[in-house]
Scaffold this motif. Structure first.
Motif, short mmCIF file in Angstrom:
data_model
loop_
_atom_site.label_atom_id
_atom_site.label_comp_id
_atom_site.label_asym_id
_atom_site.label_seq_id
_atom_site.Cartn_x
_atom_site.Cartn_y
_atom_site.Cartn_z
N LEU A 135 51.92 56.04 40.12
CA LEU A 135 52.08 55.03 40.92
C LEU A 135 50.84 54.10 40.36
O LEU A 135 49.63 54.12 40.19
N THR A 136 51.69 52.77 39.81
CA THR A 136 50.54 51.79 39.13
C THR A 136 50.69 50.45 40.05
O THR A 136 51.80 50.13 40.48
N VAL A 137 49.33 50.13 40.09
CA VAL A 137 49.21 48.50 40.68
C VAL A 137 48.77 47.65 39.83
O VAL A 137 48.05 48.12 38.82
N LYS A 138 49.38 46.47 39.76
CA LYS A 138 49.23 45.57 39.05
C LYS A 138 48.88 44.26 39.82
O LYS A 138 49.41 43.77 40.91
N ILE A 139 47.81 43.53 39.54
CA ILE A 139 47.31 42.51 40.15
C ILE A 139 47.40 41.04 39.20
O ILE A 139 47.19 41.09 38.03
N TRP A 140 47.75 40.04 40.00
CA TRP A 140 47.83 38.59 39.29
C TRP A 140 47.03 37.74 40.15
O TRP A 140 46.94 37.87 41.26
N THR A 141 46.01 36.98 39.40
CA THR A 141 45.46 35.83 40.02
C THR A 141 45.93 34.68 39.41
O THR A 141 46.42 34.51 38.26
N GLN A 142 45.84 33.39 40.24
CA GLN A 142 46.32 32.36 39.76
C GLN A 142 45.94 31.65 38.45
O GLN A 142 46.62 31.51 37.47
N ASP A 143 44.59 31.49 38.35
CA ASP A 143 43.90 31.16 36.91
C ASP A 143 43.13 32.51 36.72
O ASP A 143 42.30 32.64 37.19
N LEU A 144 43.61 32.87 35.36
CA LEU A 144 42.83 34.12 34.99
C LEU A 144 41.34 33.79 34.66
O LEU A 144 41.19 33.01 33.91
N GLN A 145 40.59 34.39 35.54
CA GLN A 145 38.86 34.19 35.23
C GLN A 145 38.70 35.41 34.23
O GLN A 145 38.87 36.58 34.50
N TYR A 146 37.63 34.87 33.54
CA TYR A 146 36.84 36.09 32.58
C TYR A 146 36.36 37.23 33.35
O TYR A 146 36.37 38.68 33.21
N ARG A 147 35.28 36.69 34.36
CA ARG A 147 34.56 37.60 34.81
C ARG A 147 35.07 37.86 36.25
O ARG A 147 34.44 37.12 37.43
N GLU A 148 36.05 38.47 36.57
CA GLU A 148 36.71 38.86 37.83
C GLU A 148 36.65 40.25 38.18
O GLU A 148 36.54 41.07 37.24
N GLN A 149 36.30 40.59 39.33
CA GLN A 149 36.48 41.97 40.07
C GLN A 149 37.23 41.94 41.23
O GLN A 149 37.52 40.90 41.72
N TYR A 150 38.10 43.15 41.19
CA TYR A 150 39.08 43.36 42.17
C TYR A 150 38.39 44.23 43.39
O TYR A 150 38.24 45.51 42.82
#
Ligand SMILES: *[C@@H]1O[C@H](CO)[C@@H](O)[C@H](O)[C@H]1NC(C)=O
Ligand SMILES: *[C@@H]1O[C@H](CO)[C@@H](O)[C@H](O)[C@H]1NC(C)=O
Ligand SMILES: *[C@@H]1O[C@H](CO)[C@@H](O)[C@H](O)[C@H]1NC(C)=O
Ligand SMILES: *[C@@H]1O[C@H](CO)[C@@H](O)[C@H](O)[C@H]1NC(C)=O
Ligand SMILES: *[C@@H]1O[C@H](CO)[C@@H](O)[C@H](O)[C@H]1NC(C)=O
Length: 527
Positions: A135-150
């Motif tokens: 089971l694989t989860v993929k995450i997208w954010t609008q503008d890709l930030q370098y220092r992001e945490q989910y």
């Protein structure tokens, strides 16, 4: 943790202050919160190090409106405050001013603009794919930030209880052990920007059903130190025409077949080559050659967490002076630095007296693998086993075998014999000493009869015991005689005369010359 944070953040704040041109300026961050803004700041790491001696004050005012009153930013801590959304005029931008005063009188001030209409980052999008038991989860954010945490939050469809995981990657494979087969789960994810310290809202929930249980029963890794054997149960009699393969999958969902585990027919495979510090999802597949069907089972394996540490190699036991010394040899796996440095190991030893009615087990723990047991009992069997144990966790190695040693049954008898021998030697010495004196006496008499043999010797031995009773009086006379002897030392003839004179009165001058020796001999003879 704090230390790591410091080392992580120090270069950032340092670079930020260098960029601002002044080493001393206050670093301000104004993240958007649910109902306004939650500014935080720091000044030369005083906040990071929780130094409460610095006094900070903060206020905000409209930009480009000099006549507007500054508003106090309500402090929520020494280095943070809160600006409620309703206190802001959304037709103006604002500036936040922070002042600092140190106890030594140092001051600093800085300001930063913020836009009341600023929007927090939008929630990320989440997609879940289920493929071959993964089971694989993929995450997208609008503008890709370098220092992001989910922040990924998981709950069972029929429950409100949530568990959350912090992710640094945008792909994630659920560890098989986290999911019950065929149970429906829902996940939501938000994103936290470590630079602006802003969190997005959570994404809408995505629900999925966990994969059914695979056909390989009891999939497991027998891991001892750095040797790992992946095993499973398979009924070869019922389904003989199959081959197995094993893949290692990473948290980004990629899988590669392990070389030695391709189309094998045995229900096990050596996966020792996996990295000790890696975390893997091992996927074992069974391929039916007749039906050409392939099915999968998965297991998560992280050597650093899951491997079993072997037992201490040996316990060396030695008895010295009624004390038992036990030396525990490190486990074989300790030759591997990864295992050795897993934690702060200490040696845990259990020992007991081996007997039918006494089963009390005593425990000793030490950083050093040496132990001493005092006050041993004779003819007793002492047994011990040991294991290595992490000082600050439950983790421990396997137990060593039991080692036993029996104390000597004669250990007391030996002490007795030794004691008696010693006493015997002393006693014999005393007797020998006296005999020696006696002997000396006769030797002297025999070889140095001097000018004359003492009268007392000639008569004395034939005397009645009553004569010996008179000895005390004789001693007096002898003492007097000694004094005379010393005075007249130079004149031998005079001495001879005195001797002659005295000899008639009493025992002898001879016995005086030999003083105690003569007397003692006499006494010994009398006995
Ligand atoms: C506030 O600042 C932002 C830039 O941060 C700017 O785009 C916006 O026009 C400003 N608003 C006003 C009212 O000045
Ligand atoms: C992630 O989200 C959950 C639920 O919304 C929350 O309880 C948890 O504190 C969050 N974790 C982090 C690290 O922000
Ligand atoms: C979640 O569970 C409810 C019952 O508790 C059910 O009606 C619903 O269909 C489930 N949703 C999914 C996506 O399986
Ligand atoms: C397995 O395959 C062999 C031929 O390779 C065949 O003779 C045998 O019947 C098969 N066994 C089963 C249980 O299908
Ligand atoms: C292993 O089995 C697969 C089917 O699962 C087949 O495609 C492949 O050719 C086999 N490889 C070897 C080396 O036999």
């Amino acid at each position: 943790m704090a230390a790591r944070l410091v080392t992580l953040l120090l270069p950032v704040t340092w670079m930020a202050s260098m960029a601002a041109g002044t080493k001393d300026s206050i670093d301000i961050t104004i993240p958007k919160s649910t109902d306004g803004f939650s500014p935080t700041w720091d000044w030369n790491d005083h906040c990071l190090l929780e130094d409460t001696n610095i006094t900070f004050t903060a206020f905000y005012k409209k930009v480009g409106a000099p006549d507007s009153d500054p508003q106090i930013c309500e402090k929520t801590g020494n280095c943070s405050c809160r600006i409620p959304s309703k206190s802001l005029d959304h037709s103006h931008n604002y500036t936040l001013v922070v002042n600092a005063i140190s106890p030594k009188g140092g001051t600093s001030s800085n300001s930063k603009d913020f836009d009341p209409n600023h929007k927090p980052p939008p929630p990320p999008e989440v997609r879940i794919t289920s493929h071959n038991a993964l089971l694989t989860v993929k995450i997208w954010t609008q503008d890709l930030q370098y220092r992001e945490q989910y922040n990924l939050t998981l709950r069972k469809n029929d429950s409100t209880e949530e568990s959350s995981i912090d992710l640094r990657r945008r792909t994630y494979v659920f560890p098989p052990s986290d999911l019950l087969p065929e149970q429906t789960y829902c996940v939501k994810v938000n994103v936290y920007n470590m630079q602006t310290m802003e969190s997005s809202a959570f994404s809408p929930e995505e629900c999925f059903m966990a994969p059914a249980k695979g056909p390989l029963n009891n999939l497991r890794v027998d891991a001892l130190d750095t040797e790992y054997l992946l095993k499973w149960d398979w009924d070869t009699e019922r389904s003989p025409n199959v081959t197995f393969s094993v893949e290692k999958c990473f948290y980004d969902g990629r899988c590669t077949t392990i070389d030695d585990c391709k189309n094998i027919t045995t229900p096990q495979c050596n996966v020792t080559r996996l990295l000790f510090r890696g975390t893997y999802i091992l996927r074992s597949s069974v391929y039916d050659r007749l039906t050409e069907e392939k099915s999968f089972s998965v297991i998560q394996f992280s050597p650093i967490k899951d491997t079993v540490i072997g037992p201490p190699k040996e316990l060396k036991m030695r008895i010295v002076d009624n004390e038992l010394y036990i030396n525990v040899s490190a486990p074989k796996g300790f030759s591997n630095t990864d295992i050795q440095s897993l934690c702060e190991w200490q040696t845990h030893m259990e020992y007991w007296i081996s007997s039918t009615h006494n089963s009390e087990v005593m425990v000793k723990e030490a950083m050093q693998p040496f132990f001493k047991i005092d006050h041993l009992e004779a003819s007793t069997t002492y047994c011990a086993r040991a294991k290595m144990r992490c000082k600050d966790s439950d983790r421990s190695s396997q137990d060593s075998e039991d080692y036993c040693i029996t104390t000597d049954p004669r250990s007391h008898l030996f002490a007795f014999i030794a004691g008696f021998t010693f006493l015997g030697i002393i006693f014999t010495s005393i007797i020998l000493f006296f005999c020696g004196c006696c002997l000396k006496h006769y030797v002297k008499q025999t070889f140095f009869p001097a000018s004359k043999l003492p009268l007392s010797i000639e008569k004395g031995f034939g005397e009645s015991p009553l004569d010996s009773m008179r000895h005390p009086f004789l001693l007096h006379k002898e003492e007097t005689m000694d004094r005379c002897y010393i005075v007249n030392n130079s004149d031998t003839e005079d001495l001879g005369q005195i001797n002659h004179a005295d000899s008639s009165n009493a025992n002898s001058q001879d016995s005086g010359n030999y003083s105690n020796e003569g007397q003692t001999t006499g006494e010994t003879n009398n006995h």
